[in-house]
Design an enzyme around this catalytic site. Structure first.
Site, PDB file in Angstrom:
ATOM      1  N   PRO A 258      47.118  46.448  28.808  1.00 26.32           N
ATOM      2  CG  PRO A 258      46.156  44.474  28.000  1.00 26.32           C
ATOM      3  CD  PRO A 258      46.136  45.969  27.832  1.00 26.32           C
ATOM      4  CB  VAL A 259      52.011  45.119  31.879  1.00 28.45           C
ATOM      5  CG1 VAL A 259      51.903  46.596  32.181  1.00 28.45           C
ATOM      6  CG2 VAL A 259      51.538  44.270  33.027  1.00 28.45           C
TER       7      VAL A 259
ATOM      8  CG  ASP B  48      56.597  46.434  20.245  1.00 27.11           C
ATOM      9  OD1 ASP B  48      56.325  45.813  19.207  1.00 27.11           O
ATOM     10  OD2 ASP B  48      56.464  45.944  21.396  1.00 27.11           O
TER      11      ASP B  48
ATOM     12  N   GLY C 279      51.717  41.688  24.785  1.00 28.87           N
ATOM     13  CA  GLY C 279      51.965  41.764  23.347  1.00 28.87           C
ATOM     14  C   GLY C 279      51.345  42.985  22.709  1.00 28.87           C
TER      15      GLY C 279
ATOM     16  N   GLY D  92      52.378  46.145  23.420  1.00 27.35           N
ATOM     17  CA  GLY D  92      53.346  47.240  23.362  1.00 27.35           C
ATOM     18  C   GLY D  92      53.240  48.223  24.512  1.00 27.35           C
ATOM     19  CB  SER D  93      52.185  47.805  28.020  1.00 23.83           C
ATOM     20  OG  SER D  93      52.620  48.317  29.218  1.00 23.83           O
ATOM     21  CB  SER D  94      57.479  48.419  27.832  1.00 22.85           C
ATOM     22  OG  SER D  94      57.915  47.808  26.649  1.00 22.85           O
ATOM     23  CB  ALA D  95      56.940  50.356  22.765  1.00 22.04           C
ATOM     24  CB  ALA D  96      52.345  52.608  24.560  1.00 25.23           C
TER      25      ALA D  96
HETATM   26  O1  PMV Z   1      55.487  41.122  22.888  1.00 23.51           O
HETATM   27  P1  PMV Z   1      55.702  42.441  22.263  1.00 23.51           P
HETATM   28  O2  PMV Z   1      54.511  43.241  22.088  1.00 23.51           O
HETATM   29  O3  PMV Z   1      56.824  43.214  22.923  1.00 23.51           O
HETATM   30  O4  PMV Z   1      56.189  42.138  20.752  1.00 23.51           O
HETATM   31  C1  PMV Z   1      57.485  41.755  20.508  1.00 23.51           C
HETATM   32  C2  PMV Z   1      57.708  41.395  19.073  1.00 23.51           C
HETATM   33  C3  PMV Z   1      58.906  40.472  18.908  1.00 23.51           C
HETATM   34  O5  PMV Z   1      59.085  40.329  17.504  1.00 23.51           O
HETATM   35  C4  PMV Z   1      58.639  39.112  19.516  1.00 23.51           C
HETATM   36  C5  PMV Z   1      60.167  41.033  19.547  1.00 23.51           C
HETATM   37  C6  PMV Z   1      60.739  42.248  18.843  1.00 23.51           C
HETATM   38  O6  PMV Z   1      61.595  42.899  19.436  1.00 23.51           O
HETATM   39  O7  PMV Z   1      60.382  42.520  17.683  1.00 23.51           O
END
Ligand code: PMV
Length: 318
Positions: free
Chosen positions: A100-101, A151, A104, A106-110
């Site tokens: 799910p986008v 991420d 939290g 990590g959809s964009s990093a994945a």
């Molecule tokens: O929300 P996500 O899955 O992109 O997690 C970000 C984690 C943070 O610590 C809030 C930001 C970061 O860049 O580490």
């Protein structure tokens, strides 16, 4: 050029989100479930510019028609630079994601990791994990401001990590597998905004926020030891304490707090929001025999989706 496929998992942050941005440590783990992966296939075609299809975001186009700043176009550009390519052959790239986008996970990093892996492998020059990680970080920077890099690192290496910004990554081997439930509030949480909000409040109250950051850093270090010793009760207590501190930092939400309370009330060892917060997901540490009970409590408390996952003690063989 033969057809290839590449994929990347989702991730959860066990400890230290937000404070990791300020150089404090954090612990993250991959989610190996098929319900949370980005998969890419690339197949040669006869002629024309690369065709791109991503059904989940309703995208069906060709590379030349994508805006230059589109994340997929940026991935093509960075990989072309890294491989010294001046043009792409004709091929069809299909990207599917079950992550799910803005949740939290990590959809964009994945997506970035899988694209870099797929494009370099398709061109016959698969990049090493370190190279993939570095390029995925540059993609994250283009779209998310100042990401800490946690991420793309946990997703590239697909192993639990103890992460400190600008330091070599430390891989963790847990004493025992840990069982987690991931409860999704279904509310999109914009990490960039959550991170900016923390910065603003920190600038207004450097001492108060400095103390909060330090408390999270201390419990993250303690949690690393507890995970490596298999002290699950301690890990759970520290997770709940981490959540309480994130509430004080203003990055939780009523929906996240309700899910955390429900998990604890149903017997979870600990629970906290995970990732940027202000929506998105929470995680609960559970005994395997409590998975059903806690899962049901999460659904009754409003979770739109509940995923059960196990972080194995030993790294997966790849
Ligand atoms: O929300 P996500 O899955 O992109 O997690 C970000 C984690 C943070 O610590 C809030 C930001 C970061 O860049 O580490």
């Amino acid at each position: 050029m033969p057809a290839i496929s590449a994929s990347a998992p989702a991730k959860i942050i066990l400890f230290g989100e937000h404070t990791v941005v300020y150089g404090h440590p954090a612990i993250a783990a991959p989610v190996h479930e098929v319900e949370a992966r980005v998969t890419i296939t690339a197949q040669p075609t006869r002629s024309g510019p690369p065709e791109i299809e991503a059904p989940q975001i309703g995208l069906k186009t060709t590379l030349d028609r994508l805006q230059a700043d589109h994340p997929i176009a940026c991935a093509f550009q960075l990989v072309a630079e890294a491989l010294g390519l001046d043009h792409w052959p004709a091929f069809h790239l299909r990207l599917t994601s079950s992550i799910p986008v803005a949740s939290g996970m990590g959809s964009s990093a994945a997506t970035a990791v899988a694209l870099v892996r797929a494009l370099s492998a398709f061109m016959g020059h698969p990049l090493s994990d370190s190279e993939v990680c570095a390029l995925a970080y540059r993609l994250e920077q283009r779209h998310h401001g100042t990401p800490s890099g946690i991420d793309n690192t946990v997703i590239t290496f697909a192993r639990p990590i103890f992460f400190v910004r600008h330091q070599p990554v430390e891989f963790l081997t847990f004493a025992k597998p840990i069982h987690l439930l991931i409860g999704d509030t279904g509310i999109k949480g914009l990490t960039r905004e959550a991170v900016a909000g923390v910065r603003q409040r920190w600038e207004q109250d450097p001492i108060g926020y400095g103390n909060l950051f330090q408390a999270i850093a201390d419990l993250t270090r303690r949690a690393k030891e507890a995970l490596m010793q298999g002290e699950m009760e301690v890990v759970g207590t520290l997770m709940t304490e981490n959540h309480r501190l994130l509430v004080e930092m203003g990055v939780s939400s009523p929906e996240l707090n309700r899910l955390v309370e429900a998990a604890l009330g149903a017997g979870a060892l600990g629970a906290k929001l995970s990732g940027g917060g202000q929506g998105g997901i929470m995680i609960a540490l559970v005994h395997p025999q409590n998975v059903h009970q806690v899962g049901q409590a999460l659904r009754e408390a409003g979770a739109v989706n509940v995923l059960s996952t196990e972080v194995p003690a030993l790294p997966p063989s790849r």
